[in-house]
Design a protein around this motif. Sequence first.
Motif, PDB file in Angstrom:
ATOM      1  N   PHE A 293      26.455  29.770  34.658  1.00 19.32           N
ATOM      2  CA  PHE A 293      27.358  30.903  34.383  1.00 19.32           C
ATOM      3  C   PHE A 293      26.686  32.208  34.876  1.00 19.32           C
ATOM      4  CE2 PHE A 293      29.122  34.613  31.908  1.00 19.32           C
ATOM      5  CZ  PHE A 293      30.537  34.234  32.126  1.00 19.32           C
ATOM      6  N   GLY A 294      25.346  32.269  34.682  1.00 21.35           N
ATOM      7  CA  GLY A 294      24.512  33.339  35.225  1.00 21.35           C
ATOM      8  C   GLY A 294      24.608  33.592  36.858  1.00 21.35           C
ATOM      9  N   ASP A 295      24.605  32.442  37.444  1.00 23.41           N
ATOM     10  CA  ASP A 295      24.722  32.489  38.980  1.00 23.41           C
ATOM     11  C   ASP A 295      26.130  32.776  39.312  1.00 23.41           C
ATOM     12  OD1 ASP A 295      22.043  31.794  39.402  1.00 23.41           O
ATOM     13  OD2 ASP A 295      22.622  29.508  39.384  1.00 23.41           O
ATOM     14  N   MET A 296      27.094  32.411  38.632  1.00 25.96           N
ATOM     15  CA  MET A 296      28.654  32.737  38.845  1.00 25.96           C
ATOM     16  C   MET A 296      28.627  34.338  38.674  1.00 25.96           C
ATOM     17  SD  MET A 296      30.662  29.973  36.686  1.00 25.96           S
ATOM     18  CE  MET A 296      32.018  30.480  36.987  1.00 25.96           C
ATOM     19  N   MET A 297      28.031  34.966  37.671  1.00 27.15           N
ATOM     20  CA  MET A 297      28.037  36.379  37.468  1.00 27.15           C
ATOM     21  C   MET A 297      27.361  37.038  38.646  1.00 27.15           C
ATOM     22  SD  MET A 297      29.957  37.174  35.127  1.00 27.15           S
ATOM     23  CE  MET A 297      29.484  39.013  34.776  1.00 27.15           C
ATOM     24  N   GLU A 298      26.253  36.449  39.256  1.00 25.29           N
ATOM     25  CA  GLU A 298      25.552  37.166  40.302  1.00 25.29           C
ATOM     26  C   GLU A 298      26.477  37.120  41.450  1.00 25.29           C
ATOM     27  OE1 GLU A 298      21.925  35.371  40.786  1.00 25.29           O
ATOM     28  OE2 GLU A 298      21.207  35.558  38.889  1.00 25.29           O
ATOM     29  N   GLY A 299      27.391  36.122  41.725  1.00 22.70           N
ATOM     30  CA  GLY A 299      28.019  36.193  42.925  1.00 22.70           C
ATOM     31  C   GLY A 299      29.296  37.202  42.860  1.00 22.70           C
ATOM     32  N   LEU A 300      29.406  37.987  41.867  1.00 28.40           N
ATOM     33  CA  LEU A 300      30.379  38.875  41.869  1.00 28.40           C
ATOM     34  C   LEU A 300      30.090  40.299  41.906  1.00 28.40           C
ATOM     35  CD1 LEU A 300      32.436  38.179  38.473  1.00 28.40           C
ATOM     36  CD2 LEU A 300      32.838  37.352  40.681  1.00 28.40           C
ATOM     37  N   GLU A 301      28.670  40.553  42.279  1.00 28.30           N
ATOM     38  CA  GLU A 301      28.378  41.844  42.659  1.00 28.30           C
ATOM     39  C   GLU A 301      28.785  41.998  43.783  1.00 28.30           C
ATOM     40  OE1 GLU A 301      24.143  41.588  42.502  1.00 28.30           O
ATOM     41  OE2 GLU A 301      23.806  40.983  40.441  1.00 28.30           O
ATOM     42  N   GLY A 302      29.323  43.354  44.224  1.00 27.06           N
ATOM     43  CA  GLY A 302      30.014  44.088  45.188  1.00 27.06           C
ATOM     44  C   GLY A 302      31.126  43.383  45.683  1.00 27.06           C
ATOM     45  N   LEU A 303      31.818  42.277  44.758  1.00 24.72           N
ATOM     46  CA  LEU A 303      33.062  41.638  45.155  1.00 24.72           C
ATOM     47  C   LEU A 303      34.073  42.516  45.047  1.00 24.72           C
ATOM     48  CD1 LEU A 303      34.366  39.201  46.192  1.00 24.72           C
ATOM     49  CD2 LEU A 303      34.349  38.204  44.002  1.00 24.72           C
ATOM     50  N   THR A 304      34.955  42.615  46.004  1.00 25.13           N
ATOM     51  CA  THR A 304      36.378  43.340  45.605  1.00 25.13           C
ATOM     52  C   THR A 304      37.432  42.623  46.509  1.00 25.13           C
ATOM     53  OG1 THR A 304      35.391  45.501  45.725  1.00 25.13           O
ATOM     54  CG2 THR A 304      37.583  45.338  46.039  1.00 25.13           C
ATOM     55  N   LEU A 305      38.443  42.331  45.623  1.00 25.28           N
ATOM     56  CA  LEU A 305      39.462  41.451  46.269  1.00 25.28           C
ATOM     57  C   LEU A 305      40.300  42.212  46.914  1.00 25.28           C
ATOM     58  CD1 LEU A 305      40.081  39.010  42.892  1.00 25.28           C
ATOM     59  CD2 LEU A 305      39.060  38.454  44.934  1.00 25.28           C
ATOM     60  N   PRO A 306      41.189  41.334  47.675  1.00 31.10           N
ATOM     61  CA  PRO A 306      42.341  42.150  48.671  1.00 31.10           C
ATOM     62  C   PRO A 306      43.416  42.868  47.706  1.00 31.10           C
ATOM     63  CG  PRO A 306      41.915  40.042  49.597  1.00 31.10           C
ATOM     64  CD  PRO A 306      41.067  40.042  48.034  1.00 31.10           C
ATOM     65  N   GLN A 307      43.778  43.974  47.982  1.00 29.23           N
ATOM     66  CA  GLN A 307      44.736  44.541  47.028  1.00 29.23           C
ATOM     67  C   GLN A 307      46.167  44.211  47.370  1.00 29.23           C
ATOM     68  OE1 GLN A 307      43.290  46.931  44.282  1.00 29.23           O
ATOM     69  NE2 GLN A 307      42.091  45.069  45.140  1.00 29.23           N
TER      70      GLN A 307
ATOM     71  N   ARG B 222      39.465  43.594  36.192  1.00 27.38           N
ATOM     72  CA  ARG B 222      39.489  45.263  36.390  1.00 27.38           C
ATOM     73  C   ARG B 222      38.438  45.594  37.359  1.00 27.38           C
ATOM     74  NH1 ARG B 222      41.588  47.763  30.463  1.00 27.38           N
ATOM     75  NH2 ARG B 222      43.617  47.143  30.592  1.00 27.38           N
ATOM     76  N   GLN B 223      37.370  44.909  37.136  1.00 27.83           N
ATOM     77  CA  GLN B 223      36.158  45.151  37.824  1.00 27.83           C
ATOM     78  C   GLN B 223      36.473  44.774  39.313  1.00 27.83           C
ATOM     79  OE1 GLN B 223      32.389  43.295  36.300  1.00 27.83           O
ATOM     80  NE2 GLN B 223      31.770  42.974  38.414  1.00 27.83           N
ATOM     81  N   VAL B 224      36.930  43.465  39.652  1.00 31.22           N
ATOM     82  CA  VAL B 224      36.746  43.137  40.990  1.00 31.22           C
ATOM     83  C   VAL B 224      38.311  43.306  41.662  1.00 31.22           C
ATOM     84  CG1 VAL B 224      35.229  41.214  40.601  1.00 31.22           C
ATOM     85  CG2 VAL B 224      37.767  40.724  40.174  1.00 31.22           C
ATOM     86  N   GLY B 225      39.246  43.839  41.008  1.00 32.14           N
ATOM     87  CA  GLY B 225      40.549  44.266  41.566  1.00 32.14           C
ATOM     88  C   GLY B 225      41.589  43.355  41.335  1.00 32.14           C
ATOM     89  N   LEU B 226      41.461  42.254  40.618  1.00 40.31           N
ATOM     90  CA  LEU B 226      42.305  41.099  40.275  1.00 40.31           C
ATOM     91  C   LEU B 226      43.506  41.459  39.424  1.00 40.31           C
ATOM     92  CD1 LEU B 226      42.580  37.997  40.588  1.00 40.31           C
ATOM     93  CD2 LEU B 226      41.716  37.949  38.446  1.00 40.31           C
ATOM     94  N   THR B 227      45.012  41.094  39.798  1.00 44.90           N
ATOM     95  CA  THR B 227      45.854  41.412  39.139  1.00 44.90           C
ATOM     96  C   THR B 227      45.866  40.247  38.204  1.00 44.90           C
ATOM     97  OG1 THR B 227      47.103  42.227  40.909  1.00 44.90           O
ATOM     98  CG2 THR B 227      48.407  41.449  39.170  1.00 44.90           C
ATOM     99  N   LEU B 228      46.072  40.578  36.927  1.00 46.18           N
ATOM    100  CA  LEU B 228      46.036  39.453  35.892  1.00 46.18           C
ATOM    101  C   LEU B 228      47.156  39.425  34.781  1.00 46.18           C
ATOM    102  CD1 LEU B 228      43.854  37.393  34.826  1.00 46.18           C
ATOM    103  CD2 LEU B 228      43.141  39.056  33.167  1.00 46.18           C
ATOM    104  N   ILE B 229      47.930  38.446  35.055  1.00 43.44           N
ATOM    105  CA  ILE B 229      49.244  38.286  34.258  1.00 43.44           C
ATOM    106  C   ILE B 229      49.064  37.062  33.230  1.00 43.44           C
ATOM    107  CG2 ILE B 229      51.624  37.901  34.302  1.00 43.44           C
ATOM    108  CD1 ILE B 229      51.467  39.269  37.136  1.00 43.44           C
ATOM    109  N   GLY B 230      49.442  37.405  31.940  1.00 35.70           N
ATOM    110  CA  GLY B 230      49.427  36.145  30.944  1.00 35.70           C
ATOM    111  C   GLY B 230      50.851  36.370  30.262  1.00 35.70           C
TER     112      GLY B 230
END
Length: 294
Positions: A125-139, A247-255
């Motif tokens: 899980f720590g490695d997964m979180m590190e992989g998010l640094e600086g990641l921004t998804l297409p809008q 919200r951090q990575v710009g993901l549209t989240l619908i539930g």
Amino acid sequence: MPTAPDASRYLIAPDPSAPRLTRVVRGVDHAGQPQEISVVEERPLTIFLNAQEIVTAMTIGDYPEYLALGFLRNQAMLAPDDVVTGVEYDEDLEVVVVRTARQTSHEDKLKKKTRTSGCAVGTVFGDMMEGLEGLTLPQARLRSSWLYALSAQINTTPSLYLEAGAIHGTVLCEEDRPLVYMEDVGRHNAVDKIAGWMLQEGVSGADKILYTTGRLTSEMVIKTAHMGIPVLASRSGFTAWGVEIARQVGLTLIGRMRGKRFVCLSGEERITWDADPDAVPDEPRKSRRKGAEA
């Protein structure tokens, strides 16, 4: 009554009649009457990265190569520039070996660490979180009409989810078209199978939607982000951390997407509201019943 969609329109669709995926079990119902029902099988699958054992997952047993590839990619154990030279599955040993052109850093990390299940999960899980640094998804833009169309098609497609319950489904979609429908006892396994298919086929996630029957947890959001998919939708609810990461990575989240209702907690500014909810029919009763069981 609406008819079930043609499963041949999918690139990959569930096969609820496959003999290895379910078993008929006899029992009695609430009135003491004999009953026979289909229940989902579980079997272990051990994943190796080159010579290093990584994890043993409980799975229904279909698409083991996709599951192994997707798991390693979504856990950031395969970098984007890693070259996969082979994926070998041994059905008798229930083992998949993913081979790369170079040794990865995760092989050394795991060799040097004494692992309990808790330590292994923490490291991953720590490695997964590190992989998010600086990641921004297409809008990417999203139409509410696509959500209603996808929900209607997916929830009436013949599947283990409808046949036996106790299983999660995940579907890769493009606009209002479902493409690849994977199922497994763990929602993360179903997502990893889709990630493995995308990796092997060279499919981009930039214009895709990921639909799942599972909860929108931090893990699900992180996996979707690693796949480069800008929209994640679910029949189920949210966790606070899942919303925060979306919200951090710009993901549209619908539930809570059932019938004519859904809730968006991230990316609502990217939705085009082009459908009248009052014109959307309620879900079929069978779809709602199995959804509650899974």
